[in-house]
Design a protein around this motif. Sequence first.
Motif, short mmCIF file in Angstrom:
data_model
loop_
_atom_site.label_atom_id
_atom_site.label_comp_id
_atom_site.label_asym_id
_atom_site.label_seq_id
_atom_site.Cartn_x
_atom_site.Cartn_y
_atom_site.Cartn_z
N GLU A 108 6.29 11.21 -4.47
CA GLU A 108 7.59 10.41 -4.09
C GLU A 108 7.27 9.26 -2.99
N GLU A 109 6.12 9.43 -1.94
CA GLU A 109 5.61 8.53 -1.23
C GLU A 109 4.87 7.33 -2.09
N ALA A 110 4.23 7.78 -3.19
CA ALA A 110 3.71 6.89 -4.08
C ALA A 110 4.59 5.87 -4.74
N VAL A 111 5.85 6.53 -5.11
CA VAL A 111 6.86 5.72 -5.96
C VAL A 111 7.41 4.74 -4.82
N TYR A 112 7.66 5.11 -3.72
CA TYR A 112 8.49 4.49 -2.84
C TYR A 112 7.40 3.43 -2.62
N THR A 113 6.32 3.42 -2.40
CA THR A 113 5.45 2.29 -2.02
C THR A 113 5.41 1.27 -3.31
N VAL A 114 5.91 1.82 -4.52
CA VAL A 114 5.54 0.97 -5.78
C VAL A 114 6.87 0.24 -5.54
N VAL A 115 8.23 0.69 -5.22
CA VAL A 115 9.51 -0.06 -5.45
C VAL A 115 9.37 -0.92 -4.19
N ASN A 116 8.90 -0.66 -3.07
CA ASN A 116 9.12 -1.65 -1.88
C ASN A 116 7.69 -2.52 -1.85
N ARG A 117 7.16 -2.94 -3.09
CA ARG A 117 6.10 -3.94 -2.78
C ARG A 117 6.45 -5.28 -2.57
N VAL A 118 5.65 -5.80 -1.46
CA VAL A 118 6.02 -7.14 -1.19
C VAL A 118 4.40 -7.97 -1.07
N GLY A 119 4.53 -9.38 -1.20
CA GLY A 119 3.25 -10.00 -1.35
C GLY A 119 2.92 -10.54 -2.41
N VAL A 120 2.21 -11.60 -2.63
CA VAL A 120 1.68 -12.12 -3.85
C VAL A 120 0.32 -11.29 -4.34
N PRO A 121 0.37 -10.58 -5.63
CA PRO A 121 -0.84 -9.98 -6.03
C PRO A 121 -1.94 -10.69 -6.33
N SER A 122 -2.85 -10.22 -6.11
CA SER A 122 -4.23 -10.94 -6.56
C SER A 122 -4.56 -10.37 -8.09
N PRO A 123 -5.66 -11.21 -8.72
CA PRO A 123 -5.66 -10.87 -10.17
C PRO A 123 -6.05 -9.58 -10.38
N GLU A 124 -6.77 -8.94 -9.44
CA GLU A 124 -7.08 -7.59 -9.70
C GLU A 124 -6.14 -6.37 -9.77
N HIS A 125 -4.88 -6.91 -9.18
CA HIS A 125 -3.83 -6.09 -8.83
C HIS A 125 -2.72 -5.99 -10.26
N VAL A 126 -2.19 -4.94 -10.37
CA VAL A 126 -1.22 -4.66 -11.37
C VAL A 126 -0.08 -5.14 -10.87
N ASP A 129 5.77 -2.36 -12.66
CA ASP A 129 6.26 -1.05 -12.12
C ASP A 129 5.65 -0.07 -13.22
N GLU A 130 6.20 -0.43 -14.39
CA GLU A 130 5.90 0.51 -15.32
C GLU A 130 4.67 1.24 -15.54
N ASP A 131 3.63 0.22 -15.48
CA ASP A 131 2.11 0.38 -15.65
C ASP A 131 1.68 1.26 -14.38
N LEU A 132 2.26 1.01 -13.05
CA LEU A 132 1.87 1.77 -12.01
C LEU A 132 2.52 3.20 -11.99
N PHE A 133 3.74 3.34 -12.66
CA PHE A 133 4.28 4.59 -12.63
C PHE A 133 3.77 5.48 -13.85
N ALA A 134 3.15 4.70 -15.02
CA ALA A 134 2.39 5.51 -15.94
C ALA A 134 1.13 5.91 -15.40
N TYR A 135 0.70 5.19 -14.55
CA TYR A 135 -0.64 5.74 -13.95
C TYR A 135 -0.52 6.85 -13.17
N LEU A 136 0.50 6.80 -12.22
CA LEU A 136 0.68 7.66 -11.23
C LEU A 136 1.14 9.03 -11.96
#
Length: 958
Positions: A108-126, A129-136
């Motif tokens: 739940e903590e990991a999902v909450y982190t994904v849902v509340n993401r802020v900031g401009v992602p760098s190239p190495e970041h995904v 959300d679907e890709d992150l949830f699939a990995y988790l």
Amino acid sequence: MTTLLDLKSSVLRQVQRSQSLRSRREPSPTASSPLTHCPDPLPRRISEESVEFFERVNAILQKQENMLRTAQAECDRGACTVPPPQEHVDQAFIPDRIRRTELDLLYEEAVYTVVNRVGVPSPEHVRSDEDLFAYLLKVFDLGEEEHDIILQKVQESKRASFSLRVSVMKAKNLMAKDANGYSDPYCMLGILLGQSPRETEEKKERKFSFRKRKEKLEKRSSTKEVLPARCIQVTEVKPETLNPVWDEHFVFEIDDVHNDLLHLDIWDHDDDVSVAEACKKLNEVSGLRGMGRYFKQIAKSVRSNGSASSGSEENADDFLGCINIPLNEFPIVGYDTWFKLEPRSSTSKVQGECHLILKLFTSQRDTALSKSDSNVSIHKKLLSQIVEYEHGHVKREPYNWNGQVCPPAWTVLTHHAVQTDLSPLQQAVIRWQCYSSHHRTQRVCYSLLLRLLRAVDAEWDPTAVRGDLERQLSDSFRLYTEHCLCLMKNMRQVFPCTSAAAITRYELMLRGIGYMQNMRAFKTVCPLRNDLHLDITTAVKKGTVEWYESLIARYKPEDGTLEEQLKKLVQVVDSVCADVQRAQNIYNKLFYSAVKVDFFSTSYRQLEKQVADDVNVAMERVCGTLEQESSRLTQTMGETIFELFMSLNILKGFREFLPLKDAKMLALTGFHNWFKSSIHKWLQIVHDRSCDRIRKAVETDKLEPVHQAKHSSSAVEVVTCFSQVREIWLQLAWPDSAGAFIFVTRLTDNFCSEAVCYSEMITRKIERNQLGRDHKSFTVQLCIGLNNTEHVRVFLGHLPRDLDWQGVERAMEESCGVEGKEQVYKALNGQLFNMDLDLQREAKRLITLLTDKMLPELRRYIQHISLSPDSINNDDAVSPLMKYLQDTMVIITENLVKENLTSSPELVGAAPADDPGCGRREQGRPGGVLQPLPVHSGDPVAVLACQGGGSFPGRHEE
């Protein structure tokens, strides 16, 4: 003094008992000797045993060289890609696995982190959300249905509340606004509320400033327009500088993280009552509404004061530049960079840059875990779960995993660390704790752990680590240290020299431990653990003792017969020597360079003492057994004792690599005394086998020259045998020179008696072979026999040097005085002198054989001369005899070695008339065994008369 007198008496008795070789040659042939005078051939089995005996002895003598080659071969084999063995550790080091219910909360903590993401992602970041949830889902081993339930719960919860931390570090190259060429800069900063799209476009046409012209302020009616900043903070004034350093930190609450904007002004402080001084009181106002009204009053007061002074703004603060940063343009990890100052209008002139550190984080999170646990603990659990999953999916060389995770994992971890406001130090500590704990169950690359330690040390701030984090860091250091110490104890199994990968891992582990004990963090959180150097030394000692005990358990030297026990003990000592060799070549370098521990000295002292204790006990049993069996020592037992002695000599030799203070009073210092009686009996066995070998050499000798030499195969074999026996003595390296006198005397006596017996056997063989042979072939064989004797005698002439007679004399002089030295000299030289006489006696026998063989022919030629008529010239009458003699001389000259041809006229070298042992003669090779065989124009009859000792009638007597 009593000891010296006893030693002197013992030595003198030994010298007196040592009869001359010549006197021992006189008794009847019934005296017991391995070399009997009977011509019976040596049994084949005995001869083969003698050959095998010397082959085994030679292998023992080559043991140390073979050990060095084996150690080098181990290092060479280690260069290949042999994987390191498993690093088994105690179960107490393995951490408990997380429960399913805790995993669900962590998910739940990991999902909450994904849902509340802020900031401009760098190239190495995904980004998805679907890709992150699939990995988790894979990391936490959850199904789609469970995921949907937790996701819905997160979406229904309150969204995260964000805050902005601003660190105003410094500025550079600012405009000079004062007459002295400097400025007195300070900063004002605040958060501009989110704008609508139309307002955003309008703001592009104008720049916001916390201080506007009075006429523009009066046109605005609403508080929001007059004070667009919800909260304003101000730094200290830095007088007279264009490169101010503030290093001040502020926190702003954010309403709309996607639309709000950070604004910063830099001003030059000029008047007595400025906005800067008024804004300092804002921190004392509570409540947003009160803060807004108070700022409005400050602004009006300052601006009215400025207009009262000659109706201008000459006393107002001067503008130096501003910075506007939209929050939706922040990178995920925030900013730590220099920002260029901007003008507030097209006519403003500004210059310079300002260094800011900006970071967004959540001030409130609506998850079950965040309400019951600390952010540090939650992030540690999340990282541990991801690390375990990532490492489990490494296919190639998992033991060399460098800790790198996939982009989805890195994205989740980065967002969670940012959102939970973890400092770089906290993140470094958490990473070290997770990876070092994971390493205790699934090994990783030690370079990763070393890199994590360096990261902790680089970010270390003792004031920032308190409470649970300090305790957890201390525990992680302690557990990792204990883990490494456990591996050090088992290093011979875990990090063998046969695996280059294992040695590399060991080196990195030692470097990590060495780095840790010097870390500021380690010294702070583990103040009582300042004796890590001693802990490592203790681990090395315990590991060495345990390894030796396992060696004893494997070979079981207490089981079997006494001979079997000694053979097993030899295996134990050889294994210890190989281990010490590896310690000196490989492990010691690793330990000393990484942790400054002398591994070789520590392990050697432990092993040397334990080996000495076990061998001493075994040799006491051997001595007791030999005494019970009337001092009988079998050949196999003798070989085993000799091999054990040589192995101990090799082990003792490693002491030269010890520091001088450690090389004294070691347990093996006087180990040779345990072998005294056994070595005496062993030398008798060597003598017996040498005699067998010599007899076999004579039997198989065809009396033909070997290669380009003038001696035959038996002489080569005898000298080879003597060389091996001499090498046995040299390898024994008896440390007690005074005690070595008895052994040197024994060896010299054996050499001399064997040489004389060899000469006698060669003479008898030539006597037996003379029947049926022509004159030339017999003369050639006789010359070869003489050369054989000379070849052996030349070797024995080097005995004083090879056996170090002078060293024995010096030692005896120190122990027993000049009398002892003189007696030793007489005894040793007497043996060699008597051997000379016996060899020359055998040479006479061979010369007699030749003259006896020639006598019938000489008589025939002389009779022919006497019966020749007077009409025949004397020269012609003597011509056949002269030709016969000349041919004989040519054969002898061609087949005798130079030493026999050029020796002194006397059959024996210049010998004193009295006892040969009483006078001094040079310690060196004695003279040749033959008198010269002159080839000159004299009477050949006289020549042979000189050789054979007979007289022949001249022609005139006939």
